[in-house]
Design an enzyme around this catalytic site. Structure first.
Site: not given
Ligand code: DGP
Length: 115
Positions: A29-31, A88, A96-97, A101, A103
């Site tokens: 699950r997204d944080i 993304n 961002e990461v 991934h 979504h």
């Molecule tokens: P993007 O912007 O597409 O790179 O999405 C990165 C997503 O990753 C963003 O929706 C928040 C999520 N995220 C970032 N750090 C963490 C983490 O440490 N744990 C979890 N569960 N989600 C994270």
């Protein structure tokens, strides 16, 4: 090994709410959820972004990620009403990461165009 926060989640160095795991895919699950259901589906191998997908092996991984998304959508009861899948990519894509991934977003009406 591993250069992003998602590598640490794969290696169980930091916690996450994991909803699916196989030998090559992880989903959690997204944080910072943007919908009632917001799950990230990632490959365990390091591919920075969707534009780096360039081989048959990568294609198999992408196909598996979509299979997992469809399975999870059913499990989370968002399949019938519909959902959104998003990659993304890069700065303008809002990434961002830099660990690939997918979504999975659902449980509310999505808008178009996206912001
Ligand atoms: P993007 O912007 O597409 O790179 O999405 C990165 C997503 O990753 C963003 O929706 C928040 C999520 N995220 C970032 N750090 C963490 C983490 O440490 N744990 C979890 N569960 N989600 C994270």
């Amino acid at each position: 090994m591993g250069s992003t926060i998602f590598s640490k989640i794969i290696n169980k160095e930091i916690p996450a709410d994991i909803v699916y795991e196989s030998n090559d895919i992880l989903a959690f699950r997204d944080i910072n959820p943007q919908a009632p259901v917001h799950i990230l589906i990632i490959p365990k191998i390091e591919i920075p972004k969707i534009s780096d997908v360039n081989s048959a092996e990568h294609g198999i991984i992408i196909s598996k990620m979509i299979d997992v998304a469809n399975e999870l959508a059913i499990k989370e009861n968002i399949s019938d009403d519909g959902f959104r899948l998003v990659f993304n990519c890069g700065k303008n894509g809002g990434q961002e990461v830099y660990h690939l991934h997918l979504h999975l977003l659902g449980g509310r009406q999505m808008k178009w165009p996206p912001g």
